[in-house]
Design a protein around this motif. Sequence first.
Motif, PDB file in Angstrom:
ATOM      1  N   HIS A  15       0.976  -1.175   0.186  1.00  0.00           N
ATOM      2  CA  HIS A  15      -0.107  -0.428   0.354  1.00  0.00           C
ATOM      3  C   HIS A  15       0.966   1.721  -0.096  1.00  0.00           C
ATOM      4  O   HIS A  15       0.113   2.444  -0.294  1.00  0.00           O
ATOM      5  CB  HIS A  15      -1.011   0.371   1.211  1.00  0.00           C
ATOM      6  CG  HIS A  15      -2.304  -1.164   1.189  1.00  0.00           C
ATOM      7  ND1 HIS A  15      -2.873  -0.991  -0.255  1.00  0.00           N
ATOM      8  CD2 HIS A  15      -2.418  -2.041   1.916  1.00  0.00           C
ATOM      9  CE1 HIS A  15      -3.301  -1.817   0.576  1.00  0.00           C
ATOM     10  NE2 HIS A  15      -3.297  -2.453   1.486  1.00  0.00           N
ATOM     11  N   ASP A  16       1.933   1.241   0.712  1.00  0.00           N
ATOM     12  CA  ASP A  16       2.295   2.568   0.802  1.00  0.00           C
ATOM     13  C   ASP A  16       4.069   2.581  -0.383  1.00  0.00           C
ATOM     14  O   ASP A  16       4.737   3.790  -0.270  1.00  0.00           O
ATOM     15  CB  ASP A  16       4.041   2.897   2.159  1.00  0.00           C
ATOM     16  CG  ASP A  16       2.356   2.351   3.521  1.00  0.00           C
ATOM     17  OD1 ASP A  16       1.560   3.420   3.468  1.00  0.00           O
ATOM     18  OD2 ASP A  16       2.116   2.022   4.423  1.00  0.00           O
ATOM     19  N   ILE A  17       4.457   2.012  -0.960  1.00  0.00           N
ATOM     20  CA  ILE A  17       5.264   1.976  -2.510  1.00  0.00           C
ATOM     21  C   ILE A  17       4.069   2.083  -3.518  1.00  0.00           C
ATOM     22  O   ILE A  17       3.506   1.214  -3.908  1.00  0.00           O
ATOM     23  CB  ILE A  17       5.940   0.549  -2.457  1.00  0.00           C
ATOM     24  CG1 ILE A  17       6.405   0.659  -0.775  1.00  0.00           C
ATOM     25  CG2 ILE A  17       6.994   0.860  -2.794  1.00  0.00           C
ATOM     26  CD1 ILE A  17       7.458  -0.800  -0.920  1.00  0.00           C
ATOM     27  N   GLN A  18       5.153   2.923  -3.983  1.00  0.00           N
ATOM     28  CA  GLN A  18       4.583   3.762  -5.791  1.00  0.00           C
ATOM     29  C   GLN A  18       6.127   2.652  -7.236  1.00  0.00           C
ATOM     30  O   GLN A  18       6.562   2.656  -6.497  1.00  0.00           O
ATOM     31  CB  GLN A  18       3.951   5.110  -5.742  1.00  0.00           C
ATOM     32  CG  GLN A  18       3.132   5.061  -5.264  1.00  0.00           C
ATOM     33  CD  GLN A  18       2.630   6.328  -5.121  1.00  0.00           C
ATOM     34  OE1 GLN A  18       1.792   6.810  -6.932  1.00  0.00           O
ATOM     35  NE2 GLN A  18       3.111   7.498  -3.951  1.00  0.00           N
ATOM     36  N   GLN A  19       5.344   3.065  -7.892  1.00  0.00           N
ATOM     37  CA  GLN A  19       6.599   2.142  -9.001  1.00  0.00           C
ATOM     38  C   GLN A  19       6.266   3.742 -10.344  1.00  0.00           C
ATOM     39  O   GLN A  19       5.154   4.308 -10.394  1.00  0.00           O
ATOM     40  CB  GLN A  19       6.270   1.125  -9.926  1.00  0.00           C
ATOM     41  CG  GLN A  19       5.269   1.032  -9.592  1.00  0.00           C
ATOM     42  CD  GLN A  19       4.831  -0.850 -10.166  1.00  0.00           C
ATOM     43  OE1 GLN A  19       5.973  -1.293 -10.052  1.00  0.00           O
ATOM     44  NE2 GLN A  19       3.943  -1.086 -10.016  1.00  0.00           N
ATOM     45  N   LEU A  20       7.599   4.095 -10.497  1.00  0.00           N
ATOM     46  CA  LEU A  20       7.547   4.557 -12.014  1.00  0.00           C
ATOM     47  C   LEU A  20       7.154   3.607 -13.214  1.00  0.00           C
ATOM     48  O   LEU A  20       8.161   2.025 -13.217  1.00  0.00           O
ATOM     49  CB  LEU A  20       9.033   5.200 -12.625  1.00  0.00           C
ATOM     50  CG  LEU A  20       9.633   6.068 -11.822  1.00  0.00           C
ATOM     51  CD1 LEU A  20       9.852   6.948 -12.388  1.00  0.00           C
ATOM     52  CD2 LEU A  20       7.835   7.712 -11.652  1.00  0.00           C
ATOM     53  N   LEU A  21       7.044   3.238 -13.465  1.00  0.00           N
ATOM     54  CA  LEU A  21       6.500   2.075 -14.920  1.00  0.00           C
ATOM     55  C   LEU A  21       7.333   3.194 -15.973  1.00  0.00           C
ATOM     56  O   LEU A  21       7.779   3.878 -16.603  1.00  0.00           O
ATOM     57  CB  LEU A  21       5.132   2.964 -15.346  1.00  0.00           C
ATOM     58  CG  LEU A  21       3.672   2.639 -14.393  1.00  0.00           C
ATOM     59  CD1 LEU A  21       2.215   2.856 -14.891  1.00  0.00           C
ATOM     60  CD2 LEU A  21       3.383   1.206 -13.684  1.00  0.00           C
ATOM     61  N   PRO A  22       7.259   1.733 -16.880  1.00  0.00           N
ATOM     62  CA  PRO A  22       8.098   1.552 -18.328  1.00  0.00           C
ATOM     63  C   PRO A  22       8.013   2.598 -19.085  1.00  0.00           C
ATOM     64  O   PRO A  22       6.915   3.760 -19.113  1.00  0.00           O
ATOM     65  CB  PRO A  22       7.383   0.440 -18.694  1.00  0.00           C
ATOM     66  CG  PRO A  22       7.003  -0.396 -18.481  1.00  0.00           C
ATOM     67  CD  PRO A  22       6.499   0.378 -17.240  1.00  0.00           C
TER      68      PRO A  22
END
Length: 630
Positions: free
Chosen positions: A200-207
């Motif tokens: 829940h607390d972590i996001q990511q950059l997408l390609p």
Amino acid sequence: MCAIAGIATLSAVNQLAVKAMTDLMIHRGPDGEGHWLAPDGSLCFGHRRLSIIDLTDRASQPMQDASGRLTLTYNGEIYNYKELRAELSGAGANFRSESDSEVILEAYRKWGDACLDRFNGMFAFALYDAKHDRILCARDRLGEKPFLFAEDAGFFAFASDYKALLTLEGVGPDIDDNLLAQFLVTPSNALDQDRNTLFHDIQQLLPGEKLVLNTRDLSFNVSSYWRPLSTSVLSGVPAKDAVPAFKSLLEDAVRIRLRSDVRVGSCLSGGLDSGSITCIARDLVGDTTDYDTFTGRFPGSDSDEGTWAEIVSTASGTRSHNVFPTGEKLVESLDTFLWLNELPVDSTSQFSQWSVFEAAKNAGVTVLLDGQGGDEILAGYEQYFVPYIESRRRKGEYDPAEEKAIRDRYPLAFSERDQVWKRRLPPIPKKILARFLGRGTSAILSLDWKNASRVREDLAVQPDDLHAALRGDAFTGFLTTLLRYGDRNSMAHSREVRLPFCDHRIYEFVRTLPVELLMGDAETKHILRRSMRGILPEPIITRWGKQGFLPPIARWLEGDLGDLADALFKSSDFSKNGFWDTSWCRQSWNRFRAGETSLAPTIWKVIITQKWRDLFLTRVSEIDRFSPHG
């Protein structure tokens, strides 16, 4: 290939927190570590180094430019760094190292954020510009390298691994059970295709994305710097010219990926993709240089690729290494395998890949070329014949004889279309029907009623246009997940994997081709087969029934892995678990032991996902936590 980490705050940053983050990623960079603190103490970058290009300390990171204005922490490789270095030197740049890292700094100085358009590589990095109080963060076009981030109460943090961020106070290990359930049913559309992650607390950059952080107030903006065209634009290149043009691109993609100051080899199955790369690479390095190949073997099963891999190895003159993954070895390695993969995996293929990289480490080969991406970019799966035929139909070029030729060569090519009704049956009626009949193998049946009701099986339905299907799988679909597996499994053994088919020039070129160049003559990867004539042994080019890298999971479940499954399904903790339909799982285990081997893949998913919850989530919840603030 390395590990990156960093924290930006509005006051003082806790350097020990960044050190704790990089310590958890030592496997990604065993050759050195570095940390950099901004003069005002509000920003800290960390780095773990796996030395590949310029093995001297001059290439250590975090790296600053000569003026001290720019600071970089970077994971990956810029394959065209030599060409960029020459161009930048001609424009007046002075270099103090031979590294590609310094090329990123000078490219940013020259072109700003537009430097991203110049890079051909796999990368995730954060570059601090003190003059403009900003950090440029970026991930490569197809997402070969991860960039994870978290934000909370006055801080912004990023890292290569989930566990590194989970060591921070304010970043908890709570997960999204809905996403996990979706992954079990459609692994191509769940954990790697959205900004939000399983945690829940972590996001990511997408390609193909960049993130620009304002260090004055920690506001940030995410945008795409590269996206493939939503529709294909045909170039009008004649077929006779397209094949040599593609061949030239592929050869150059392999050539620049051979750049290394350490030993380079290849992962080799018995297939068209890895075989093509191996033969091209072998020719480029020359006969006087040893070239190693690594093959996963499953003797005595239909999954064994040894005979086919030997054809390629013999023809190209490589030094071959065979590795023999087993269920027993998987059980022995399970704790470490799950800890370093960080997220659940959908098949035993990922342990086989893990074993191949382990063999490369034992042989002292640090860099490995691999054929990943060929299937999703060049139309290598036989189910792509469905959107191919529909594409031809829309153009008024449908030929029943062509579909018959496809069905004769690939009997299962249209099986998903012919049985699409199964995926469109809602989950709850499907579970009721399966219970009544005592049948069914879908992973959706393993979930409890609440989780099953939230899952969509139709996410896996292919579009009716071949280019749209390829775009979905390569840019926003399963390739992104496969690239995560490759990153985690190679880094687990401090190996770097390089993927020529993921060169964005190849991807962009293929998007301009008519579909018959991709799947014409009843051939998957038609253009690759044509371009490899005279380079790859003919039995590999005309091998139509090539399967994936699939271990004999049913056989593995008869040994130690089966004992693990038996203990799991009998345990009281499993009975109390609210995620699974424990009754169906136990009945399915009994059905498997009675001979229904088709249940093996689903049983594997239950085992590995529950063990991930037991091992990874438990362990990560017990690690020391650090405040990001000093």
